[in-house]
Write a protein that holds these residues in place. Structure first.
Motif, short mmCIF file in Angstrom:
data_model
loop_
_atom_site.label_atom_id
_atom_site.label_comp_id
_atom_site.label_asym_id
_atom_site.label_seq_id
_atom_site.Cartn_x
_atom_site.Cartn_y
_atom_site.Cartn_z
N LEU A 195 47.49 -34.33 -8.10
CA LEU A 195 46.38 -35.24 -8.39
C LEU A 195 46.89 -36.65 -8.71
O LEU A 195 46.27 -37.65 -8.35
CB LEU A 195 45.54 -34.71 -9.54
CG LEU A 195 44.85 -33.36 -9.32
CD1 LEU A 195 44.00 -33.00 -10.53
CD2 LEU A 195 43.99 -33.39 -8.05
N LEU A 196 48.03 -36.71 -9.41
CA LEU A 196 48.63 -38.01 -9.71
C LEU A 196 49.01 -38.75 -8.43
O LEU A 196 48.72 -39.95 -8.28
CB LEU A 196 49.88 -37.80 -10.58
CG LEU A 196 50.74 -39.04 -10.85
CD1 LEU A 196 49.94 -40.11 -11.58
CD2 LEU A 196 51.99 -38.66 -11.65
N MET A 197 49.64 -38.03 -7.50
CA MET A 197 50.03 -38.66 -6.24
C MET A 197 48.81 -39.04 -5.40
O MET A 197 48.81 -40.07 -4.73
CB MET A 197 50.93 -37.72 -5.44
CG MET A 197 52.28 -37.44 -6.07
SD MET A 197 53.33 -38.93 -6.19
CE MET A 197 53.16 -39.29 -7.93
N THR A 198 47.77 -38.22 -5.45
CA THR A 198 46.55 -38.54 -4.70
C THR A 198 45.90 -39.81 -5.25
O THR A 198 45.51 -40.71 -4.50
CB THR A 198 45.55 -37.38 -4.78
OG1 THR A 198 46.17 -36.18 -4.30
CG2 THR A 198 44.31 -37.66 -3.94
N ALA A 199 45.77 -39.88 -6.58
CA ALA A 199 45.19 -41.07 -7.20
C ALA A 199 46.05 -42.29 -6.93
O ALA A 199 45.53 -43.39 -6.66
CB ALA A 199 45.03 -40.85 -8.70
#
Length: 284
Positions: A250-254
């Motif tokens: 989720l961090l990389m997606t955001a």
């Protein structure tokens, strides 16, 4: 073209390719891995595969739908980043344009000395000024206020912006000013009708520089803003690292989504970035 000169040209271009291709790949690898995390399920994010077995867009759905407690204010924090970046660009352009016009075209007494003194601030790393800036904003009651970060970023960006615009302004023919003044133009009319239209490429380049500077800022945003509803998205993404089991996918997606607007801005204005910064790079 002689054969020797042709071979020399081919050799030079081949050398550039041998350097440029590895540099390009080295630059793109982190972006590729970020995207790889974004389309990978959580249990496959660290599998080490070059492409996930079962790629998914669920991570994008969770981020855009704010379906994780770290992402409760994703869109508000994105909006905060937009407001602060645009505000920084606007103030920087206002200050730098007016200062460069006064120094270069109106020949304000002591203007170049002031500009050189402002450039001396770049001898001090911006990180060293973070705590004094925090104390100053606290004295004026601006902590947890968007204006605190806007003012701080504009303060950092303005000296360089003034220097670029002044150099570009010096290249404009002085005869234009003289002709306009003979026709009875006031300094404000000279600024509005002659100076601004001719400075558009440099203004776009400097505005883009200031906007991206504020967009990517973390340290000052972390110090000056603390409420979840006031922080920018880079600070919010940093909160992911405080968990023992961080949702890296989720961090990389955001992070990938946050990187799209500046990339779009750069490619939209890259022609102006090149010509605008080059125009102010060397005094004519």
């Amino acid at each position: 073209m002689s054969p020797r000169k042709l071979l020399r040209t081919i050799g030079f271009e081949s050398g550039l390719l041998l350097i440029g291709i590895p540099v390009l790949l080295w630059t793109l690898i982190p972006i590729y891995h970020m995207f790889l995390f974004a389309i990978s399920p959580k249990d496959a994010a660290f599998s080490g595969q070059l492409w996930p077995t079962n790629p998914t867009f669920r991570n994008f759905e969770m981020v855009l739908g704010q379906k994780h407690h770290f992402l409760n204010h994703f869109w508000l924090q994105m909006f905060n980043s937009v407001v602060i970046s645009v505000g920084t660009a606007a103030i920087t352009l206002f200050v730098a344009t007016a200062a460069a016009f006064a120094i270069s075209r109106l020949r304000m007494k002591g203007g170049r000395t002031v500009m050189n003194l402002a450039l001396l601030t770049y001898f001090i790393p911006a990180a060293f000024l973070a705590v004094p800036m925090y104390k100053t904003m606290g004295m004026y009651g601006l902590l947890n206020n968007d204006w605190a970060l806007v003012i701080a970023m504009a303060t950092i960006a303005s000296p360089y912006a003034i220097w670029i615009l002044r150099q570009a302004s010096d290249k404009l023919p002085v005869e234009l000013d003289e002709a306009a003044m003979i026709d009875g133009a006031s300094p404000f009319q000279l600024f509005r009708l002659i100076y601004l239209p001719l400075m558009v490429p440099s203004l776009i380049a400097v505005g883009t520089y200031a906007l991206l500077l504020a967009w990517n800022e973390y340290l000052y945003a972390f110090l000056l803003l603390s409420k979840d509803t006031a922080i920018t998205l880079p600070v919010a993404l940093g909160n992911f690292l405080s968990a023992d089991d961080s949702p890296w996918e989720l961090l990389m997606t955001a992070g990938f989504l946050y990187a799209l607007p500046p990339a779009a801005i750069y490619y939209a204005f890259r022609r102006y970035m090149s010509s605008g910064l080059t125009a102010g790079a060397v005094k004519g």
